[in-house]
Every structure is written in C-alpha cells, then in structure tokens.
Design an enzyme around this catalytic site. Structure first.
Site: not given
Ligand code: GLU
Length: 472
Positions: A303-304
């Site tokens: 995700e990040s």
C-alpha cells in the site's frame, strides 16, 4: 553376564535393532516414516505448523493408509540415501530427481512433478550462453545430487569441465555463494529456483541443463521396498487423476510464478532498512486482529512502502492507504497515524474475509479478501460470477484470478452487476502481497542448516587454485 549383555547390545547395534530393522513394512505399520530435507520446497515450519510439498503429499498418503506420519530430516542428499539404505525410513520424499544411479539402488515411485535443472549466475557478470561456457568457470552443485551425475556424464564430451560439490541440504546455500561472488555458476532446480530467487534476486537463470527430470519418491531397494512401491504408485496415480497433486502444486508453488525480480530487490532493501522500525507495531496490531504479522507487513508495504504519510492522487492516505470514507467508517480520525491506519486496514480486511461465502477455504479465502480490499467486494463478486459462467470454480483464487482482468473489457463488464473495475491491477496487487509475504516467511524460516564443507571435483579453475575455499 555383563560381557554377555555387552555382546548382545553390540550385535543389536550392528544390526541396527534400535531403529532400522525395527521398522515394520508399510502395510504392517501404524507409522509411516519418511526421510526428507528441511527446505522451502519439501519440509519446513511456518511458526509451529509443518508445511512443504513433499510433507503435504506424504501426509495425504499416511492419512489414506490410516497411519501416523513421522518425519526424519537429513542434512544432505548422501545422508538421506544412507538413511534409506539403512532401512531408517519407508520413503525418501525430498524433491528428488529420478536418476539412473539412484534407480540402480532404490525403487523409484511414479513421477509426481517435473523439474528442470538450470545453470544460474549473478546478473551483471559473465553469462554462459552454452553448456561449454561452463568450462573454466567456478561451478558449484549440491553434493550427492542428480546434477552431479549429469555433470559427470557431460565430462565425456567436455573433459575440461570441473565443479565443486557443496555439502548442503538444498540450493539455498548455492544461491548465497553466487550472490556473494564466492562462486560463479550453480546448478539449481527450477522450482527451488523460482522460490529462492525472491531471497536472492540477483541470481538469474542462464541455461537449461538437460531435459526436465521427473521428481519421484525413493523406496528401499529391498523386497519390502518393492511392496511399498505398489502402494505408493497407486496413491500417486490416484492423486494425479483427482487433481490433488495439481492443487498441492498450486498451493505450494503457484504464487511464486509471477514474482518480479526488481520488486524483490527493492523490498529486501526496505526490509533491512525500514521494517525494523515498523515491525513491533505491525506485530501488535496483527495479534489484536489474529492475523499473521507477515501478511499485514506485506499489505502495508504494497500500500505505502511503509510510509505513514503516503498520499496518492486519488486521495487515499497513510500506511494502509485508506480512503476518507473508509477511514470514517472504521473510526480512523487521523489516517497518517500509523497505528490507527494499520488497525483500520486490518479490521477492514478481517471484515471482508468474514463476509466471503463460508465454503471458500484458505489460502483462496485470504487472496480473495485481498482482492476485495483493493477493488471492492462487488467487483470481486462479479469476477466470481464470470468465473462460474466460464466453467471455472469461483471458490478457487487461481480461477477467479484468471477472470478478474475481464472486468476491464467493455464487452464483459457491461454484462456484470457492478461494471468496470481495474481487475488486472487487483491481480497484481494480490500477487505482490503474496510475494512479499512469501519473502518474509522464507526469511523467518529457522535456519537449521550447518555450514557446508566443500569438496573439490576435478581441478579448480586457474584463478581459484590456492585461494582459500569459500565456505558460508
Ligand atoms: N532434485 C535434486 C536431486 O534430486 C536436488 C538438488 C537441489 O536441491 O537443487 O538431486
């Protein structure tokens, strides 16, 4: 009396009474004794749960014959065959390639998989383009492996060919030596290679060595072994026919086929540099939500890249890249607070996981929950309907995975309930997470290996003579 007792004990020992000859034949035993290797493709522990392809297959065999399974681990291939020879196991099940020399000594089962031997090297260094290019290079191979037989056979046409035999359980050590520049070329089997390349992404395949080799179980070369072979062959034949072997193959090896080498390199750097900062928090949250921390770490990386203030153009934010709407629903008031974001994401995933139809089993269930996490439950449901329409099984992730990209195709999505979705991206998303999770699992495998001594076969290439031998 004492001397007499000693004599009896000595005779018993010579006959191997303590273990080997105590082994009843398979059809008369309550316990199936299997000797294997502790490797990611054969037998290993995920936490306290045993896993691995050969282990899973042996377990099915034992269950079908109403036997308990006892696993013995050999630290090298010569040790494994020694144990089989000594009658210490009913079966050797360890990703073993069928070979002429082995067949002369032991009974091979029917093949259950195929593997291709590969010549690998470190990317950026001199790539061999043909087998004769292995001459004069520092080539390593596992001692006692079928590959040693292949190399020995090649020596008749390439008399200059030399290699070093490494006493190790499997090719992990070879990959490490090539990565560290302590060897130039190695022979590694294709399935092991596709799994281990995630740990050693700089090692790449250059050539195929010979034809694909069947993988078999070996049984003692005795009359009892011949009897066991009948049972084992019947089992393997049935497991091929029922699709059980294909299912195990998908479960154990399938997800490694789509891995990107570059992705692995970056991930490993981040694991080294950034994960230590986040791991305690990820573990805490994972425990709260009864998840494996490695899965949560893999999702948050996908995700990040473990950036708590990450932001995308579409307005999602934070460690788990939640939308404002999802965050509010989950009670997350600050999306850039890593703990809140991880908790929100874990809860969201758990909820999707719970809402899936009850007859979807693991690992398909988690893969589908991950797909729903990224494109939404509605679109996942559409993909499952498309799967069923096309004659696939909507309970199996590989089948649904194959149909998800069709949600981008206007002739298809117009026929679905929720319409267009980035199905292809969802597939990559799940593949990546499973890939990262796999790397973390491999890395946390307890290392039960010993440093491999090195044996030289033939003359060493000039530049290595007199050099101290590389040992891990
Ligand atoms: N399949 C190989 C053999 O049976 C094992 C070698 C390896 O682990 O790469 O000899």
């Amino acid at each position: 009396m004492l001397r007499f007792l000693t004599l009896i004990l000595a005779v018993m020992h010579l006959q191997g009474c303590f273990d080997s000859s105590a082994l009843a034949p398979i059809d008369a035993s309550e316990e199936l004794v299997v000797v294997t290797r502790n490797t990611p493709t054969t037998y290993f522990f995920e936490g306290d749960r045993a896993s691995g392809f050969d282990y899973a297959l042996a377990k099915q065999f034992a269950r079908q014959h109403d036997m308990r399974l006892r696993v013995k681990v050999a630290f090298s291939l010569p040790e494994l065959f020694e144990m089989l020879e000594q009658g210490e196991a009913h079966i050797a099940a360890a990703g073993l390639s069928k070979s002429t020399e082995r067949d002369a000594q032991f009974h091979p089962s029917l093949p259950y998989l195929q593997q291709q031997a590969l010549v690998v090297y470190k990317s950026g260094l001199l790539r061999p383009h043909a087998l004769r290019d292995m001459v004069g290079r520092d080539l390593i191979v596992i001692a006692g492996s079928a590959h040693v037989e292949s190399l020995a056979a090649m020596q008749s046409s390439l008399p200059e060919l030399t290699w070093r035999e490494i006493h190790a359980a499997d090719s992990l050590e070879l990959m490490q030596l090539v990565t560290d520049g302590k060897a130039e070329l190695a022979i590694v089997d294709s399935i092991e290679f596709s799994i281990q390349q995630r740990l050693f992404p700089r090692v790449v395949a250059a050539l195929e060595l010979g034809e694909p080799a069947p993988l078999v179980w070996y049984l003692p070369g005795t009359p009892a072994g011949a009897k066991s072979k009948v049972l084992v062959d019947r089992f393997i034949k049935a497991a091929q026919k029922s699709g059980d072997i294909a299912q195990l193959e998908r479960l154990h090896f399938g997800r490694f086929m789509h891995a990107s080498r570059l992705g692995s390199l970056v991930f490993q750097r981040k694991v080294r540099d950034d994960l230590p900062v986040w791991q305690p928090l990820i573990e805490t949250v994972a425990t709260e939500y009864q998840m494996d921390w490695k899965l949560l770490a893999a999702i948050s990386y996908q995700e990040s890249h473990w950036d708590p203030v990450a932001r995308s153009r579409t307005g999602v934010r934070g460690m788990m890249m939640l939308t404002q709407a999802t965050a509010s629903e989950l009670g997350v008031d600050d999306r850039t607070d890593a703990a809140q974001s991880l908790r929100g994401g874990a809860r969201f995933l758990k909820d999707l996981h719970r809402r899936l139809p009850p007859d979807i089993e693991e690992p398909d269930r988690t893969s589908m929950a991950l797909a729903a996490y990224t494109i939404g439950m509605g679109h996942l449901e559409d993909a499952r309907v498309l799967t069923e329409r096309a004659g696939g099984d909507p309970h199996l992730w590989p089948d649904v995975r194959a149909h998800l990209p069709k949600l981008q195709n206007s002739s298809v999505y117009t026929t679905t309930r929720y319409g267009f979705a980035e199905g292809g991206q969802a597939v990559t998303y799940v593949d990546n997470i499973r890939h990262y999770e796999g790397i973390l699992k491999l890395q946390s495998m307890p290392d039960q290996r010993i440093s491999p001594p090195v044996e030289i076969h033939g003359l060493l290439p000039e530049h290595l003579r007199g050099a101290s031998l590389p040992i891990l």
